[in-house]
Motif scaffolding. Sequence first.
Motif, mmCIF file in Angstrom:
data_model
loop_
_atom_site.group_PDB
_atom_site.id
_atom_site.type_symbol
_atom_site.label_atom_id
_atom_site.label_comp_id
_atom_site.label_asym_id
_atom_site.label_seq_id
_atom_site.Cartn_x
_atom_site.Cartn_y
_atom_site.Cartn_z
ATOM 1 N N ALA A 45 0.576 -1.070 0.125
ATOM 2 C CA ALA A 45 0.004 -0.009 -0.037
ATOM 3 C C ALA A 45 0.796 1.285 0.081
ATOM 4 C CB ALA A 45 -1.001 -0.020 1.154
ATOM 5 N N LEU A 46 0.540 2.255 -0.940
ATOM 6 C CA LEU A 46 1.232 3.554 -0.972
ATOM 7 C C LEU A 46 0.474 4.387 0.212
ATOM 8 C CD1 LEU A 46 1.924 3.995 -4.682
ATOM 9 C CD2 LEU A 46 3.320 3.331 -2.974
ATOM 10 N N PRO A 47 1.312 5.452 0.590
ATOM 11 C CA PRO A 47 0.691 6.649 1.310
ATOM 12 C C PRO A 47 -0.125 7.276 0.450
ATOM 13 C CG PRO A 47 3.209 6.622 1.538
ATOM 14 C CD PRO A 47 2.825 5.473 0.355
ATOM 15 N N ALA A 48 -1.159 8.108 0.985
ATOM 16 C CA ALA A 48 -2.093 8.868 0.566
ATOM 17 C C ALA A 48 -1.587 9.809 -0.665
ATOM 18 C CB ALA A 48 -2.991 9.871 1.512
ATOM 19 N N ALA A 49 -0.409 10.454 -0.422
ATOM 20 C CA ALA A 49 -0.048 11.358 -1.568
ATOM 21 C C ALA A 49 1.394 10.514 -2.317
ATOM 22 C CB ALA A 49 0.506 12.557 -1.073
ATOM 23 N N ALA A 100 -1.058 7.235 -18.081
ATOM 24 C CA ALA A 100 -2.276 6.652 -17.362
ATOM 25 C C ALA A 100 -2.023 5.240 -16.741
ATOM 26 C CB ALA A 100 -3.348 6.442 -18.463
ATOM 27 N N GLN A 101 -0.938 4.542 -17.088
ATOM 28 C CA GLN A 101 -0.904 3.178 -16.505
ATOM 29 C C GLN A 101 -0.319 3.723 -14.883
ATOM 30 O OE1 GLN A 101 0.602 0.104 -18.618
ATOM 31 N NE2 GLN A 101 1.916 -0.607 -16.915
ATOM 32 N N ALA A 102 0.756 4.573 -15.000
ATOM 33 C CA ALA A 102 1.518 4.759 -13.985
ATOM 34 C C ALA A 102 0.647 5.501 -12.849
ATOM 35 C CB ALA A 102 2.682 5.949 -14.088
ATOM 36 N N PHE A 103 -0.317 6.447 -13.488
ATOM 37 C CA PHE A 103 -1.552 6.738 -12.453
ATOM 38 C C PHE A 103 -2.193 5.508 -11.847
ATOM 39 C CE2 PHE A 103 -0.950 11.201 -13.664
ATOM 40 C CZ PHE A 103 -1.114 11.837 -12.715
ATOM 41 N N GLY A 104 -2.646 4.653 -12.747
ATOM 42 C CA GLY A 104 -3.525 3.713 -12.377
ATOM 43 C C GLY A 104 -2.735 2.757 -11.321
ATOM 44 N N GLN A 105 -1.811 2.353 -11.550
ATOM 45 C CA GLN A 105 -0.807 1.603 -10.522
ATOM 46 C C GLN A 105 -0.817 2.076 -9.340
ATOM 47 O OE1 GLN A 105 2.469 -0.833 -12.005
ATOM 48 N NE2 GLN A 105 1.726 -0.943 -13.861
ATOM 49 N N ALA A 106 -0.710 3.471 -9.118
ATOM 50 C CA ALA A 106 -0.411 4.270 -8.165
ATOM 51 C C ALA A 106 -1.755 4.075 -7.352
ATOM 52 C CB ALA A 106 -0.014 5.544 -8.051
ATOM 53 N N PHE A 107 -2.775 4.624 -8.058
ATOM 54 C CA PHE A 107 -4.111 4.451 -7.261
ATOM 55 C C PHE A 107 -4.633 3.070 -6.809
ATOM 56 C CE2 PHE A 107 -5.131 8.448 -9.715
ATOM 57 C CZ PHE A 107 -5.331 9.288 -8.632
ATOM 58 N N GLY A 162 -3.250 2.002 -3.695
ATOM 59 C CA GLY A 162 -3.637 2.836 -2.262
ATOM 60 C C GLY A 162 -3.579 4.358 -2.167
ATOM 61 N N ALA A 163 -2.603 4.796 -3.218
ATOM 62 C CA ALA A 163 -2.569 6.319 -3.230
ATOM 63 C C ALA A 163 -4.069 6.839 -3.507
ATOM 64 C CB ALA A 163 -1.566 6.766 -3.941
ATOM 65 N N SER A 164 -4.273 8.076 -2.662
ATOM 66 C CA SER A 164 -5.604 8.840 -3.219
ATOM 67 C C SER A 164 -5.229 10.460 -3.659
ATOM 68 C CB SER A 164 -6.154 9.133 -1.907
ATOM 69 O OG SER A 164 -5.674 9.674 -0.901
#
Length: 217
Positions: A11-15, A103-110, A113-115
């Motif tokens: 899980a990634l931090p929120a930011a 888009a893929q990089a954003f999608g993987q971060a979300f 667990g990133a918000s």
Amino acid sequence: MLVTYLRMSTALPAAHLLVFAREPELGRVKTRLAAGIGAEAALAVYRELLALTAAAVTAAQVPATVWLAEAPAGADPTQPRPEWPGLPWRVQPAAGSLGERMAQAFGQAFAAGASRVVIIGTDCPGLSAELLQQAFDQLLSHELVIGPADDGGYYLLGMNKLETELFANKDWSTATVLPDTLADAARLGLRVAQLPTLHDVDSAQDLARWRHPARGQ
């Protein structure tokens, strides 16, 4: 196959900050700039831009992942790259447009667990830790934050959920990217925060303007 130092299942931090970059290799970076000043000089400028970007990222104290355009030859995927001390790295998909890769990089971060996710490149010497922090703060009250570049593109894009339409049907690396992105955001009803307009360094003219800003006025 993606090379990874960060286990994205964790899980990634929120930011979370995404940095799209290239390895500083002769003849493979800043080709437009190299056409005007030569490949070796362009590589030196790119190293300078990498250092400035890395310093801003470090000072912002936001968890970040570097997405490299290509896998570094012989690199240990469990170790950070020299230009990005302490930061995990991955490799961008080999195929697809810049928009698809972002888009893929954003999608993987979300998905991890990133918000609030922000992406930057390495072409903007004016990028600062304060602007990065402001971008994440703006995402507390806006769905989208964008840092306009004065060439008609953007140096930063952030969102609090994946909006795939922002990456589709764009003529990347042209002056239409920013207005087309803002038009998409308006059509989607997204609240948009804009950061100050900054200057990218892509050509010899851009470099001269950066080195001697008074002459470019």
